[in-house]
Design a protein around this motif. Sequence first.
Motif, PDB file in Angstrom:
ATOM      1  N   ALA A 183     -55.457 -87.749   1.503  1.00 38.34           N
ATOM      2  CA  ALA A 183     -54.133 -88.358   1.363  1.00 38.34           C
ATOM      3  C   ALA A 183     -54.163 -89.506   0.353  1.00 38.34           C
ATOM      4  O   ALA A 183     -53.274 -89.629  -0.495  1.00 38.34           O
ATOM      5  CB  ALA A 183     -53.640 -88.854   2.717  1.00 38.34           C
ATOM      6  N   ALA A 184     -55.203 -90.365   0.447  1.00 32.17           N
ATOM      7  CA  ALA A 184     -55.315 -91.483  -0.493  1.00 32.17           C
ATOM      8  C   ALA A 184     -55.485 -90.977  -1.924  1.00 32.17           C
ATOM      9  O   ALA A 184     -54.890 -91.525  -2.864  1.00 32.17           O
ATOM     10  CB  ALA A 184     -56.486 -92.379  -0.093  1.00 32.17           C
ATOM     11  N   ALA A 185     -56.300 -89.931  -2.103  1.00 34.72           N
ATOM     12  CA  ALA A 185     -56.493 -89.370  -3.440  1.00 34.72           C
ATOM     13  C   ALA A 185     -55.198 -88.770  -3.977  1.00 34.72           C
ATOM     14  O   ALA A 185     -54.883 -88.903  -5.169  1.00 34.72           O
ATOM     15  CB  ALA A 185     -57.603 -88.321  -3.401  1.00 34.72           C
ATOM     16  N   ALA A 186     -54.431 -88.114  -3.110  1.00 32.85           N
ATOM     17  CA  ALA A 186     -53.151 -87.545  -3.537  1.00 32.85           C
ATOM     18  C   ALA A 186     -52.192 -88.641  -3.972  1.00 32.85           C
ATOM     19  O   ALA A 186     -51.470 -88.495  -4.978  1.00 32.85           O
ATOM     20  CB  ALA A 186     -52.544 -86.722  -2.410  1.00 32.85           C
ATOM     21  N   ALA A 187     -52.160 -89.767  -3.237  1.00 37.30           N
ATOM     22  CA  ALA A 187     -51.294 -90.879  -3.616  1.00 37.30           C
ATOM     23  C   ALA A 187     -51.705 -91.451  -4.965  1.00 37.30           C
ATOM     24  O   ALA A 187     -50.858 -91.714  -5.829  1.00 37.30           O
ATOM     25  CB  ALA A 187     -51.339 -91.957  -2.537  1.00 37.30           C
ATOM     26  N   ALA A 188     -53.014 -91.644  -5.157  1.00 36.00           N
ATOM     27  CA  ALA A 188     -53.496 -92.207  -6.418  1.00 36.00           C
ATOM     28  C   ALA A 188     -53.174 -91.280  -7.592  1.00 36.00           C
ATOM     29  O   ALA A 188     -52.731 -91.733  -8.657  1.00 36.00           O
ATOM     30  CB  ALA A 188     -54.998 -92.454  -6.331  1.00 36.00           C
ATOM     31  N   ALA A 189     -53.388 -89.979  -7.409  1.00 34.47           N
ATOM     32  CA  ALA A 189     -53.109 -89.036  -8.495  1.00 34.47           C
ATOM     33  C   ALA A 189     -51.627 -88.995  -8.827  1.00 34.47           C
ATOM     34  O   ALA A 189     -51.236 -88.915  -9.997  1.00 34.47           O
ATOM     35  CB  ALA A 189     -53.609 -87.646  -8.101  1.00 34.47           C
ATOM     36  N   THR A 190     -50.784 -89.060  -7.800  1.00 35.04           N
ATOM     37  CA  THR A 190     -49.340 -89.012  -8.023  1.00 35.04           C
ATOM     38  C   THR A 190     -48.860 -90.239  -8.787  1.00 35.04           C
ATOM     39  O   THR A 190     -47.980 -90.145  -9.657  1.00 35.04           O
ATOM     40  CB  THR A 190     -48.605 -88.910  -6.677  1.00 35.04           C
ATOM     41  OG1 THR A 190     -49.067 -87.740  -5.976  1.00 35.04           O
ATOM     42  CG2 THR A 190     -47.105 -88.815  -6.874  1.00 35.04           C
ATOM     43  N   LEU A 191     -49.424 -91.402  -8.466  1.00 32.32           N
ATOM     44  CA  LEU A 191     -49.042 -92.624  -9.175  1.00 32.32           C
ATOM     45  C   LEU A 191     -49.609 -92.652 -10.592  1.00 32.32           C
ATOM     46  O   LEU A 191     -48.974 -93.175 -11.514  1.00 32.32           O
ATOM     47  CB  LEU A 191     -49.506 -93.845  -8.390  1.00 32.32           C
ATOM     48  CG  LEU A 191     -48.778 -94.095  -7.062  1.00 32.32           C
ATOM     49  CD1 LEU A 191     -49.477 -95.188  -6.266  1.00 32.32           C
ATOM     50  CD2 LEU A 191     -47.316 -94.464  -7.304  1.00 32.32           C
ATOM     51  N   ALA A 192     -50.809 -92.101 -10.775  1.00 27.22           N
ATOM     52  CA  ALA A 192     -51.428 -92.117 -12.098  1.00 27.22           C
ATOM     53  C   ALA A 192     -50.758 -91.139 -13.051  1.00 27.22           C
ATOM     54  O   ALA A 192     -50.645 -91.407 -14.249  1.00 27.22           O
ATOM     55  CB  ALA A 192     -52.920 -91.801 -11.973  1.00 27.22           C
ATOM     56  N   TRP A 193     -50.321 -89.986 -12.523  1.00 26.89           N
ATOM     57  CA  TRP A 193     -49.668 -88.966 -13.352  1.00 26.89           C
ATOM     58  C   TRP A 193     -48.325 -88.609 -12.735  1.00 26.89           C
ATOM     59  O   TRP A 193     -48.186 -87.578 -12.081  1.00 26.89           O
ATOM     60  CB  TRP A 193     -50.556 -87.724 -13.457  1.00 26.89           C
ATOM     61  CG  TRP A 193     -51.849 -87.990 -14.151  1.00 26.89           C
ATOM     62  CD1 TRP A 193     -52.058 -88.163 -15.476  1.00 26.89           C
ATOM     63  CD2 TRP A 193     -53.141 -88.119 -13.526  1.00 26.89           C
ATOM     64  NE1 TRP A 193     -53.380 -88.391 -15.745  1.00 26.89           N
ATOM     65  CE2 TRP A 193     -54.072 -88.368 -14.562  1.00 26.89           C
ATOM     66  CE3 TRP A 193     -53.608 -88.047 -12.208  1.00 26.89           C
ATOM     67  CZ2 TRP A 193     -55.430 -88.556 -14.302  1.00 26.89           C
ATOM     68  CZ3 TRP A 193     -54.957 -88.232 -11.959  1.00 26.89           C
ATOM     69  CH2 TRP A 193     -55.849 -88.478 -12.982  1.00 26.89           C
ATOM     70  N   PRO A 194     -47.318 -89.465 -12.907  1.00 21.48           N
ATOM     71  CA  PRO A 194     -46.021 -89.200 -12.279  1.00 21.48           C
ATOM     72  C   PRO A 194     -45.346 -87.977 -12.878  1.00 21.48           C
ATOM     73  O   PRO A 194     -45.580 -87.610 -14.031  1.00 21.48           O
ATOM     74  CB  PRO A 194     -45.227 -90.482 -12.575  1.00 21.48           C
ATOM     75  CG  PRO A 194     -45.875 -91.063 -13.787  1.00 21.48           C
ATOM     76  CD  PRO A 194     -47.318 -90.698 -13.697  1.00 21.48           C
ATOM     77  N   GLY A 195     -44.506 -87.370 -12.057  1.00 21.80           N
ATOM     78  CA  GLY A 195     -43.763 -86.196 -12.516  1.00 21.80           C
ATOM     79  C   GLY A 195     -43.881 -85.061 -11.523  1.00 21.80           C
ATOM     80  O   GLY A 195     -44.868 -84.961 -10.783  1.00 21.80           O
ATOM     81  N   PRO A 196     -42.887 -84.183 -11.497  1.00 21.38           N
ATOM     82  CA  PRO A 196     -42.873 -83.111 -10.498  1.00 21.38           C
ATOM     83  C   PRO A 196     -44.014 -82.127 -10.637  1.00 21.38           C
ATOM     84  O   PRO A 196     -44.543 -81.635  -9.644  1.00 21.38           O
ATOM     85  CB  PRO A 196     -41.514 -82.434 -10.726  1.00 21.38           C
ATOM     86  CG  PRO A 196     -41.095 -82.826 -12.098  1.00 21.38           C
ATOM     87  CD  PRO A 196     -41.668 -84.180 -12.329  1.00 21.38           C
ATOM     88  N   MET A 197     -44.456 -81.795 -11.858  1.00 19.91           N
ATOM     89  CA  MET A 197     -45.524 -80.822 -12.022  1.00 19.91           C
ATOM     90  C   MET A 197     -46.847 -81.373 -11.497  1.00 19.91           C
ATOM     91  O   MET A 197     -47.659 -80.628 -10.926  1.00 19.91           O
ATOM     92  CB  MET A 197     -45.653 -80.410 -13.485  1.00 19.91           C
ATOM     93  CG  MET A 197     -44.424 -79.686 -14.026  1.00 19.91           C
ATOM     94  SD  MET A 197     -43.851 -78.349 -12.926  1.00 19.91           S
ATOM     95  CE  MET A 197     -45.271 -77.258 -12.946  1.00 19.91           C
ATOM     96  N   ALA A 198     -47.094 -82.671 -11.677  1.00 22.05           N
ATOM     97  CA  ALA A 198     -48.306 -83.272 -11.124  1.00 22.05           C
ATOM     98  C   ALA A 198     -48.294 -83.207  -9.608  1.00 22.05           C
ATOM     99  O   ALA A 198     -49.330 -82.953  -8.971  1.00 22.05           O
ATOM    100  CB  ALA A 198     -48.435 -84.720 -11.603  1.00 22.05           C
ATOM    101  N   GLN A 199     -47.124 -83.415  -9.002  1.00 18.30           N
ATOM    102  CA  GLN A 199     -47.030 -83.352  -7.546  1.00 18.30           C
ATOM    103  C   GLN A 199     -47.292 -81.937  -7.041  1.00 18.30           C
ATOM    104  O   GLN A 199     -47.981 -81.740  -6.028  1.00 18.30           O
ATOM    105  CB  GLN A 199     -45.661 -83.840  -7.116  1.00 18.30           C
ATOM    106  CG  GLN A 199     -45.448 -85.321  -7.380  1.00 18.30           C
ATOM    107  CD  GLN A 199     -43.983 -85.690  -7.509  1.00 18.30           C
ATOM    108  OE1 GLN A 199     -43.116 -84.913  -7.152  1.00 18.30           O
ATOM    109  NE2 GLN A 199     -43.722 -86.879  -8.030  1.00 18.30           N
TER     110      GLN A 199
END
Length: 431
Positions: A183-199
């Motif tokens: 979960a923490a890694a998913a949050a960090a990745a989402t903040l580092a690479w914002p946008g729907p495709m990254a999510q």
Amino acid sequence: MPDATIAPANQGEPETPVPTSSQAMPDAAPAPTSPSSAPPRGSVAEVFLAFLRLGLVSFGGPVAHLGYFREAFVERRRWLSAQAYADLVALCQFLPGPASSQVGIALGLSRAGVPGALAAWAGFTLPSAIALALFALGIAAWGGGPAPGLLQGLELAAVAVVALAVWAMGRTLCPDAPRATLAAAAAAATLAWPGPMAQVGVIVLAAALGLLLFRQPAAEDSGHELPVSVGRGLALASLALFAALLFGLPLLAAARPGWAIEMLDAFYRSGALVFGGGHVVLPLLQAEVVPTGWVGAEDFLAGYGAAQAVPGPLFTFASYLGAVAHGWAGAAVALIGIFLPSFLLVFGVLPFWEGLRRRPGARAALAGVNAAVVGLLLAALYDPVWTGAVRGPGDFAQALGAFVALAWWRAPPWAVVLGSALLGWLRVAWA
């Protein structure tokens, strides 16, 4: 809108407990024990009126909605057995999109066919969708009047609501170190690479990691078939149309630009790709409507706060966003776009669910997706919710008070939202 306890009605979440009827509506008749006691199929008008009543009074969030449905259609009207209803809830938690709306669509389909599915959705969805569209048009009409304080109060209520969702979902879906780390890694990745495709990429990667890390035993056969029968022809056609729209709408929007097709594409993708229930659609929608300039960041958060004060599904927030951008026409396009995937998925998956739900691989992938969902929501709590609303100590104190009221005092969400809006207005008036 979110319950004070917010045990999330997460579409990727395994077997979320459904509130008992005594929690939702206390004067319930005993539940039937056999589907054979179910009455014959009903009319479209019957379905619409039953769901309209729920659409007007169903405060408390997705899990509470499932409790209301159980009381109304299992215990009181006896449209299906308790076990069949539990199986139906399990299916809709497995799918992306809004679980309570999908359960309602399936119940309407079971009772009165495809017209019944449309009637159930309309009755449950339109009251809050119309209210939020009117709120959006009211913001445009007020201009620079007393709205800023009210909007700030709604934004701070949204901070409390999303924080409570992160807390409750984290406790339920990340009970051990590996899932908390994911979960923490998913949050960090989402903040580092914002946008729907990254999510979407985060969710797919989490499903793959779930297959490797979270192997689970196969679920036992319940002995009850799901209450809705859909032909495999209709199911396959629905899945084919789901995929065609998901991949075809972006191409059509690029080839024939225009606000209607672009908005339909954005909201369809949001409804088709969100796992984790209503709150997790927040970052997807924010990434679609704020950078494009359709909706300002402050208006986005104010509408999200207002969405907590109305009954019905949180996905009707789409009607607010569409109305801010393009009035009533925009509200209609956004609402159709975000809910259309739910119809296609419910129609398409029902015939295949019994076999799929018992496979260990599907359950393991689901565990990984659930952990990533918590990370997506944690990222949304930080940006745009926290960064857009909390601008000083007074804002922090107001958001903290709203959180305490929801989490410990069990205050009704609509009361907390309205109280926060009033306090925001008073703070501006007294400044």
